[in-house]
Design an enzyme around this catalytic site. Structure first.
Site, PDB file in Angstrom:
ATOM      1  N   LYS A 117       0.960  -1.139   0.110  1.00 41.71           N
ATOM      2  CA  LYS A 117       0.001  -0.011   0.126  1.00 41.71           C
ATOM      3  C   LYS A 117       0.716   1.284   0.127  1.00 41.71           C
ATOM      4  O   LYS A 117       0.532   2.318  -0.516  1.00 41.71           O
ATOM      5  CB  LYS A 117      -0.838  -0.065   1.133  1.00 41.71           C
ATOM      6  CG  LYS A 117      -1.997  -1.020   0.843  1.00 41.71           C
ATOM      7  CD  LYS A 117      -3.196  -0.755   1.802  1.00 41.71           C
ATOM      8  CE  LYS A 117      -4.464  -1.730   1.719  1.00 41.71           C
ATOM      9  NZ  LYS A 117      -5.670  -1.563   2.644  1.00 41.71           N
ATOM     10  N   LYS A 199      -6.432 -12.560  -9.453  1.00 44.16           N
ATOM     11  CA  LYS A 199      -7.462 -12.706  -8.538  1.00 44.16           C
ATOM     12  C   LYS A 199      -8.594 -11.825  -8.911  1.00 44.16           C
ATOM     13  O   LYS A 199      -8.216 -10.333  -9.408  1.00 44.16           O
ATOM     14  CB  LYS A 199      -7.061 -12.361  -6.997  1.00 44.16           C
ATOM     15  CG  LYS A 199      -8.064 -12.810  -6.131  1.00 44.16           C
ATOM     16  CD  LYS A 199      -7.523 -12.841  -4.767  1.00 44.16           C
ATOM     17  CE  LYS A 199      -8.681 -12.408  -3.669  1.00 44.16           C
ATOM     18  NZ  LYS A 199      -8.083 -11.902  -2.439  1.00 44.16           N
ATOM     19  N   LYS A 202     -11.873  -5.478  -7.760  1.00 37.08           N
ATOM     20  CA  LYS A 202     -12.502  -4.405  -8.236  1.00 37.08           C
ATOM     21  C   LYS A 202     -11.721  -3.238  -8.484  1.00 37.08           C
ATOM     22  O   LYS A 202     -12.244  -2.129  -8.988  1.00 37.08           O
ATOM     23  CB  LYS A 202     -13.649  -3.928  -7.232  1.00 37.08           C
ATOM     24  CG  LYS A 202     -13.081  -3.492  -5.924  1.00 37.08           C
ATOM     25  CD  LYS A 202     -14.159  -2.506  -5.185  1.00 37.08           C
ATOM     26  CE  LYS A 202     -13.568  -1.794  -4.013  1.00 37.08           C
ATOM     27  NZ  LYS A 202     -13.186  -0.396  -4.401  1.00 37.08           N
TER      28      LYS A 202
END
Ligand code: TRP
Length: 333
Positions: A117, A199, A202
Site C-alpha cells: 500500500k 484474482k 474491483k
C-alpha cells in the site's frame, strides 16, 4: 446474543469499499452466512480501517450504510449474529492505541500489505496505514474471538494479532484469547474474467474482469459472455485452462455441483452455452440479495435500528475486555 451453549466465537470484518465483488461474496461472505448456525458470529463494517486511504466524505458515508445493508441482504441474521459498525464502538480505537504501545516498529515494517500500500499510495503513507494491524488486533481481541476467517491477504495480520496478544498476556496474565485462523471448508477463489491468472478485483481497470454483487442481470450475463476461455472448446477442468477452470469453480460454488457433474452437464456443448449458464445461475443467486438490499436501503430507519441494537451489545462485550486490559496496565479506572 447469549453464549450459553458455549459455541465458539468467530469474528470478521470487511471494509466498506463501495462495491463487493462476486469474489468477495463466494470467497468470504457466503461463508460468513454459513457459519452462523455453528458459531457465535461477530461481524463488523471496518470503516476505521478504510480511512487509511483518503475517502470522499459523501461517498464514504454512503458506502458504510450500503455495506451494512448489503451484508444484511446477503443473509446475516441479527437473531443469531452481531453486525456492527466499527467506528461506533469507541473501545476499538482505545484498545488499538494501547496495543500500539505493545507492537514493535520492526514487526509492523515487515507487513507485506503495508509495503504494497505504501507503493500504491506513495503520497499518503500515513501512520494509520502503518498501525493498521494493531487496530485489526483490537477488533479481534476485544471480543475474545476463538476463530477468524481470513483470506490469504490477511493471514499475516492475524499472525501479528496472535503475537501481540501473547506478548501482552506474557506481561500481565491471561487477558486476551489467542485467536486461530479459520480455514473455510468451502470458499472459492474467484479469478478475473479477463485474466484468469489474477484474482478478481474491483480495482481492476477493465470492468469486464469483475462482477459486482449489485450489477444488473444483463450486465452480469454480458460479462460472463465476454469471459476469456481457450480454444479447446471442451468444458473440462484441466491445467492450462485457467478461464474455464475459473468459470467451473464459480458454477460449482453457486450450484454445489462437482467438476465431474459439470463436465457431464456440458458434454458436447460449446463455451457459449456454458458461459450463458454460469451467468444465469449467478444472476439467480444475486437477484434476491439485490432485492433485499433495495428494500433495506429504502428503509433507513430499520437499518439504524439494526446497527444501534448491535452496537450496544458490541460495546458491552468489548468494554469488559478493554477495562480488564487497562486495569492490568495500571490505569485508574
Ligand atoms: N483488514 C481486513 C480487510 O481489509 C478487514 C478487517 C478489519 C478484519 N478488522 C478485522 C478482518 C478483523 C478480520 C478480523 O479485509
Amino acid at each position: 446474543m447469549e453464549n450459553t451453549e458455549k459455541k465458539k466465537r468467530i469474528l470478521s470484518a470487511i471494509q466498506p469499499s463501495g462495491t463487493f465483488t462476486l469474489g468477495n461474496y463466494l470467497g468470504a461472505l457466503k461463508n460468513w452466512i454459513a457459519l452462523q448456525d455453528e458459531y457465535e458470529c461477530v461481524y463488523a463494517v471496518a470503516d476505521l480501517h478504510a480511512i487509511t486511504v483518503r475517502q470522499d466524505p459523501t461517498k464514504f458515508k454512503k458506502n458504510i450504510l450500503e455495506a451494512y445493508a448489503l451484508l444484511l441482504a446477503c443473509g446475516i441474521d441479527l437473531e443469531k449474529s452481531l453486525l456492527f459498525i466499527q467506528s461506533h464502538i469507541h473501545t476499538h480505537s482505545e484498545l488499538a492505541w494501547i496495543l500500539n504501545c505493545y507492537t514493535q516498529f520492526g514487526e509492523l515494517s515487515r507487513m507485506t500489505q503495508f509495503k504494497d500500500k505504501s507503493l500504491k499510495h506513495a503520497d499518503n503513507i500515513n501512520v494509520g496505514l502503518f498501525a493498521y494491524p494493531s487496530l485489526m488486533a483490537a477488533d479481534i481481541l476485544l471480543y475474545q474471538a476463538d476463530l477468524v476467517p481470513v483470506g490469504e491477504d490477511q493471514r499475516q495480520h492475524l499472525e501479528i494479532t496472535r503475537d501481540i496478544a501473547a506478548r501482552f498476556n506474557g506481561i500481565y496474565g491471561e487477558v486476551f484469547k489467542i485467536p486461530e485462523a479459520y480455514i473455510p471448508k468451502i470458499g472459492a477463489r474467484v479469478m478475473s474474467l479477463q485474466d484468469p491468472t489474477k484474482k478478481m478485483s474491483k480495482s481492476d481497470e477493465n470492468i469486464n474482469s469483475w462482477v459486482a454483487v449489485l450489477d444488473k442481470p444483463d450486465v452480469i450475463i454480458k460479462k460472463f459472455k465476454r469471459a476469456v476461455t481457450d480454444s479447446e472448446a471442451v468444458v473440462r477442468y484441466a491445467e492450462g485452462k485457467d478461464g474455464i477452470n475459473n468459470l467451473m469453480s464459480i458454477y460449482s460454488a453457486v450450484t454445489g455441483k462437482t467438476n465431474e457433474e459439470i463436465e457431464r452437464e456440458f458434454d458436447g456443448k460449446g463455451y457459449g452455452d456454458f458461459k450463458a449458464a454460469v451467468g444465469e445461475t449467478v444472476v439467480d443467486m444475486l437477484t434476491p440479495i439485490q432485492n433485499r438490499f433495495n428494500e433495506y436501503m429504502a428503509d433507513k430507519q430499520y437499518l439504524e435500528e439494526c446497527y444501534k441494537k448491535c452496537d450496544e451489545q458490541a460495546l458491552y462485550i468489548s468494554q469488559k475486555t478493554l477495562k480488564k486490559a487497562m486495569k492490568k496496565i495500571g490505569f485508574v479506572i
